[in-house]
Design a protein around this motif. Structure first.
Motif, short mmCIF file in Angstrom:
data_model
loop_
_atom_site.label_atom_id
_atom_site.label_comp_id
_atom_site.label_asym_id
_atom_site.label_seq_id
_atom_site.Cartn_x
_atom_site.Cartn_y
_atom_site.Cartn_z
N PRO A 44 -117.81 -5.03 8.11
CA PRO A 44 -117.80 -5.66 9.44
C PRO A 44 -116.53 -5.31 10.22
O PRO A 44 -115.44 -5.16 9.64
CB PRO A 44 -117.86 -7.16 9.12
N LYS A 45 -116.66 -5.17 11.52
CA LYS A 45 -115.56 -4.77 12.39
C LYS A 45 -114.33 -5.67 12.24
O LYS A 45 -113.21 -5.15 12.16
CB LYS A 45 -115.99 -4.69 13.84
N PRO A 46 -114.48 -7.00 12.19
CA PRO A 46 -113.27 -7.83 12.03
C PRO A 46 -112.50 -7.50 10.75
O PRO A 46 -111.27 -7.52 10.73
CB PRO A 46 -113.81 -9.26 12.00
N VAL A 47 -113.21 -7.14 9.68
CA VAL A 47 -112.55 -6.78 8.43
C VAL A 47 -111.87 -5.42 8.57
O VAL A 47 -110.73 -5.24 8.14
CB VAL A 47 -113.56 -6.77 7.26
N ARG A 48 -112.57 -4.46 9.20
CA ARG A 48 -111.95 -3.14 9.44
C ARG A 48 -110.69 -3.28 10.27
O ARG A 48 -109.67 -2.64 9.98
CB ARG A 48 -112.94 -2.20 10.13
N ASP A 49 -110.76 -4.10 11.31
CA ASP A 49 -109.59 -4.29 12.17
C ASP A 49 -108.45 -4.94 11.40
O ASP A 49 -107.29 -4.54 11.53
CB ASP A 49 -109.95 -5.15 13.38
N LEU A 50 -108.76 -5.93 10.58
CA LEU A 50 -107.74 -6.65 9.81
C LEU A 50 -107.02 -5.71 8.85
O LEU A 50 -105.79 -5.76 8.72
CB LEU A 50 -108.39 -7.80 9.04
N LEU A 51 -107.78 -4.84 8.18
CA LEU A 51 -107.20 -3.94 7.19
C LEU A 51 -106.75 -2.60 7.77
O LEU A 51 -106.17 -1.78 7.07
CB LEU A 51 -108.20 -3.68 6.06
N GLY A 52 -107.04 -2.36 9.05
CA GLY A 52 -106.66 -1.09 9.67
C GLY A 52 -107.51 0.06 9.15
O GLY A 52 -107.03 1.18 9.01
N ILE A 53 -108.76 -0.21 8.83
CA ILE A 53 -109.66 0.82 8.30
C ILE A 53 -110.27 1.60 9.45
O ILE A 53 -110.89 1.03 10.35
CB ILE A 53 -110.76 0.18 7.43
N ARG A 88 -111.83 -3.94 -6.30
CA ARG A 88 -111.33 -4.34 -7.62
C ARG A 88 -111.77 -5.76 -7.90
O ARG A 88 -111.99 -6.55 -6.98
CB ARG A 88 -109.83 -4.18 -7.74
N ARG A 89 -111.90 -6.04 -9.17
CA ARG A 89 -112.32 -7.36 -9.59
C ARG A 89 -111.10 -8.24 -9.77
O ARG A 89 -110.15 -7.88 -10.48
CB ARG A 89 -113.10 -7.26 -10.89
N ALA A 90 -111.10 -9.39 -9.12
CA ALA A 90 -110.00 -10.35 -9.23
C ALA A 90 -110.18 -11.19 -10.49
O ALA A 90 -111.25 -11.19 -11.11
CB ALA A 90 -109.96 -11.25 -7.99
N ALA A 91 -109.14 -11.91 -10.87
CA ALA A 91 -109.16 -12.73 -12.07
C ALA A 91 -110.27 -13.78 -12.04
O ALA A 91 -110.84 -14.13 -13.07
CB ALA A 91 -107.81 -13.40 -12.27
N ASP A 92 -110.61 -14.26 -10.85
CA ASP A 92 -111.64 -15.29 -10.74
C ASP A 92 -113.05 -14.71 -10.71
O ASP A 92 -114.02 -15.43 -10.54
CB ASP A 92 -111.40 -16.16 -9.51
N GLY A 93 -113.18 -13.38 -10.84
CA GLY A 93 -114.49 -12.74 -10.86
C GLY A 93 -114.95 -12.22 -9.51
O GLY A 93 -115.95 -11.51 -9.43
N SER A 94 -114.25 -12.57 -8.45
CA SER A 94 -114.63 -12.07 -7.13
C SER A 94 -114.21 -10.60 -7.00
O SER A 94 -113.42 -10.09 -7.79
CB SER A 94 -113.98 -12.91 -6.03
N VAL A 95 -114.77 -9.92 -6.02
CA VAL A 95 -114.44 -8.52 -5.77
C VAL A 95 -113.61 -8.46 -4.50
O VAL A 95 -113.96 -9.07 -3.48
CB VAL A 95 -115.71 -7.66 -5.63
N VAL A 96 -112.51 -7.73 -4.56
CA VAL A 96 -111.57 -7.64 -3.44
C VAL A 96 -111.60 -6.22 -2.88
O VAL A 96 -111.55 -5.24 -3.63
CB VAL A 96 -110.14 -8.01 -3.90
N LEU A 97 -111.67 -6.11 -1.57
CA LEU A 97 -111.64 -4.82 -0.87
C LEU A 97 -110.23 -4.64 -0.30
O LEU A 97 -109.74 -5.50 0.42
CB LEU A 97 -112.66 -4.80 0.26
N THR A 98 -109.59 -3.51 -0.64
CA THR A 98 -108.27 -3.20 -0.10
C THR A 98 -108.22 -1.74 0.30
O THR A 98 -109.04 -0.94 -0.14
CB THR A 98 -107.15 -3.45 -1.14
N ARG A 99 -107.26 -1.42 1.14
CA ARG A 99 -107.02 -0.01 1.46
C ARG A 99 -106.34 0.61 0.25
O ARG A 99 -105.44 0.02 -0.32
CB ARG A 99 -106.08 0.11 2.65
N SER A 100 -106.77 1.79 -0.13
CA SER A 100 -106.13 2.44 -1.27
C SER A 100 -105.26 3.61 -0.86
O SER A 100 -104.48 4.12 -1.65
CB SER A 100 -107.17 2.91 -2.29
N ASP A 101 -105.36 4.04 0.38
CA ASP A 101 -104.59 5.20 0.82
C ASP A 101 -103.18 4.83 1.23
O ASP A 101 -102.29 5.64 1.24
CB ASP A 101 -105.30 5.94 1.95
#
Length: 78
Positions: A14-23, A32-45
């Motif tokens: 979604p655009k708000p997420v792209r804007d927030l992360l600068g994607i 990546r999988r967080a300790a609580d089992g959720s999946v986290v999207l991050t910039r890797s570059d």
């Protein structure tokens, strides 16, 4: 925010997420999988977002030499 998975396993971020992360197109992301089992999207570059003026950078082409420009700005007669 919700999005639908295509038959190829693709989703639109979604655009708000792209804007927030600068994607922007070409940005690498990581899931990546967080300790609580959720999946986290991050910039890797980890690259800085390109400047909005990046497309304007460059030179004006062949023209006056540096010496001629310096003489002009100093008021020298060239």
């Amino acid at each position: 925010m919700a999005t639908t998975v295509t038959s190829k396993g693709q989703v639109t971020i979604p655009k708000p997420v792209r804007d927030l992360l600068g994607i922007v197109p070409g940005t690498e992301v990581e899931f990546r999988r967080a300790a609580d089992g959720s999946v986290v999207l991050t910039r890797s570059d980890r690259k800085a977002e390109p400047s909005r003026f990046a497309a304007l950078r460059g030179h004006a082409g062949v023209g006056m030499s540096t010496d001629a420009i310096m003489a002009l700005t100093r008021g020298d007669e060239a």
